[in-house]
Design an enzyme around this catalytic site. Structure first.
Site, PDB file in Angstrom:
ATOM      1  N   ASP A  29       0.795  -1.067  -0.020  1.00  0.00           N
ATOM      2  CA  ASP A  29       0.064  -0.091   0.035  1.00  0.00           C
ATOM      3  C   ASP A  29       0.832   1.113   0.040  1.00  0.00           C
ATOM      4  O   ASP A  29       2.140   1.240   0.519  1.00  0.00           O
ATOM      5  CB  ASP A  29      -0.939   0.012   1.308  1.00  0.00           C
ATOM      6  CG  ASP A  29      -1.962  -1.094   1.327  1.00  0.00           C
ATOM      7  OD1 ASP A  29      -2.569  -1.461   0.026  1.00  0.00           O
ATOM      8  OD2 ASP A  29      -2.438  -1.715   2.114  1.00  0.00           O
ATOM      9  N   ASP A  80      -7.022  -1.611  -4.637  1.00  0.00           N
ATOM     10  CA  ASP A  80      -8.169  -1.183  -3.635  1.00  0.00           C
ATOM     11  C   ASP A  80      -9.118   0.089  -4.364  1.00  0.00           C
ATOM     12  O   ASP A  80     -10.302  -0.132  -3.995  1.00  0.00           O
ATOM     13  CB  ASP A  80      -7.638  -0.373  -2.161  1.00  0.00           C
ATOM     14  CG  ASP A  80      -6.631  -1.484  -1.506  1.00  0.00           C
ATOM     15  OD1 ASP A  80      -6.925  -2.757  -1.531  1.00  0.00           O
ATOM     16  OD2 ASP A  80      -5.812  -1.234  -1.030  1.00  0.00           O
TER      17      ASP A  80
END
Length: 193
Positions: free
Chosen positions: A144, A158
């Protein structure tokens, strides 16, 4: 205006049957595959760049304090929940990927095809991390790197999953089924507009 036997002469009065307006299954599968492949490549590419160029723990402003780059490795699910269940999350992701692939064969709507393409890309992008990143197969941590204020750090996969969820909700509220038929209040199917 009508000709003999009630046939309309005005082209504006003729209607195309709903099945004739729907894209062919092959085109919809192609759309799903094209969107999934494109978004998947963007996700994997941005993760590779993030790992190569960002220092873990450091923040790099992109749009002031609104959007920053901040590399982190997430062993869990959304919002870093279930960090001790990485293997189970990987198995769930594999199952979800197979279900989406199976259901993709039944699509009859462009919006559903876009949603499924994004969903496939998102699942496959994060699953790739779980399968091939450290600490090992089925236990890999998801990369991330995008950070908004007061929001968990996320990635392109995401974004794809969330965009797909929005499109799926839109289709559900519109009453459009996977096959492109629309349900009216009295449950009689109509063609998708």
């Amino acid at each position: 205006m009508q000709a003999a036997r009630g046939t309309s002469l005005n082209s504006s009065e003729t209607t195309t049957p709903p099945s004739a307006r729907r894209p062919s299954p092959a085109r919809l599968i192609g759309l799903v595959a094209g969107i999934a492949l494109t978004a998947y490549v963007v996700d994997v590419g941005t993760k590779v760049l993030a790992v190569a160029r960002l220092e873990p723990g450091a923040s790099y402003p992109l749009v002031g304090d609104l959007l920053q780059l901040h590399l982190t490795r997430n062993p869990g699910a959304a919002f870093s929940t279930g960090t001790e269940y990485t293997v189970a999350l990987t198995c769930i992701a594999i199952t979800a990927l197979l279900v989406v692939l199976y259901l993709s064969r039944r699509l009859g709507s462009v919006v559903w095809a876009i949603a499924f393409g994004l969903l496939l890309a998102g699942i496959a992008g994060n699953l790739t991390d779980r399968l091939f990143r450290s600490p090992g197969v089925l236990r890999g941590h998801v990369i991330d790197f995008l950070m908004l204020p007061n929001w968990p750090i996320f990635n392109v996969a995401d974004i794809c999953i969330n965009a797909a969820a929005v499109l799926i909700l839109v289709q559900a509220f519109r009453g459009v089924r996977l096959d492109g038929t629309r349900t009216t209040s009295d449950e009689t199917p109509e063609g998708d507009a």
